[in-house]
Design a protein around this motif. Sequence first.
Motif, PDB file in Angstrom:
ATOM      1  N   SER A  19       0.836  -0.982   0.002  1.00  0.00           N
ATOM      2  CA  SER A  19       0.204   0.163   0.032  1.00  0.00           C
ATOM      3  C   SER A  19       1.107   1.253   0.039  1.00  0.00           C
ATOM      4  N   GLN A  20       0.191   2.433  -0.151  1.00  0.00           N
ATOM      5  CA  GLN A  20       0.979   3.662  -0.091  1.00  0.00           C
ATOM      6  C   GLN A  20       1.267   4.309   1.348  1.00  0.00           C
ATOM      7  N   SER A  21       1.073   3.568   2.303  1.00  0.00           N
ATOM      8  CA  SER A  21       1.246   4.284   3.718  1.00  0.00           C
ATOM      9  C   SER A  21       1.664   3.161   4.633  1.00  0.00           C
ATOM     10  N   SER A  35       5.248   1.490   4.140  1.00  0.00           N
ATOM     11  CA  SER A  35       5.015   1.126   2.761  1.00  0.00           C
ATOM     12  C   SER A  35       5.837   0.768   1.927  1.00  0.00           C
TER      13      SER A  35
END
Length: 98
Positions: free
Chosen positions: A5-7, A30
């Motif tokens: 994911s992005q975080s 991430s």
Amino acid sequence: MYNTSQSAITVAVETVNHDPPASIETTVPSGEHIVEREFVTADPGTTVTLAARIGETGETTFDFLPGGDESGDSPEYARLDIRNAVEISAEWSARKGT
């Protein structure tokens, strides 16, 4: 635990009704992954259930054979792929280990 994911996301994994109990809680950045070797052991043919809490609300369970099956097949390891930290989408898989 693979976080695609992005975080960053906090993940807690614990065994369900397994003796001895095992648990881990960590934050996976991430694009990173965390490997917990020998997190849980079991005799061949014994199914172990893992429960994961992803973030504050996501929860998913998974069964695998960390000791392999009774015929002597290779032990399995569990892999948790986190795809989206906001929607808490994740997928378990079992892979043959050595």
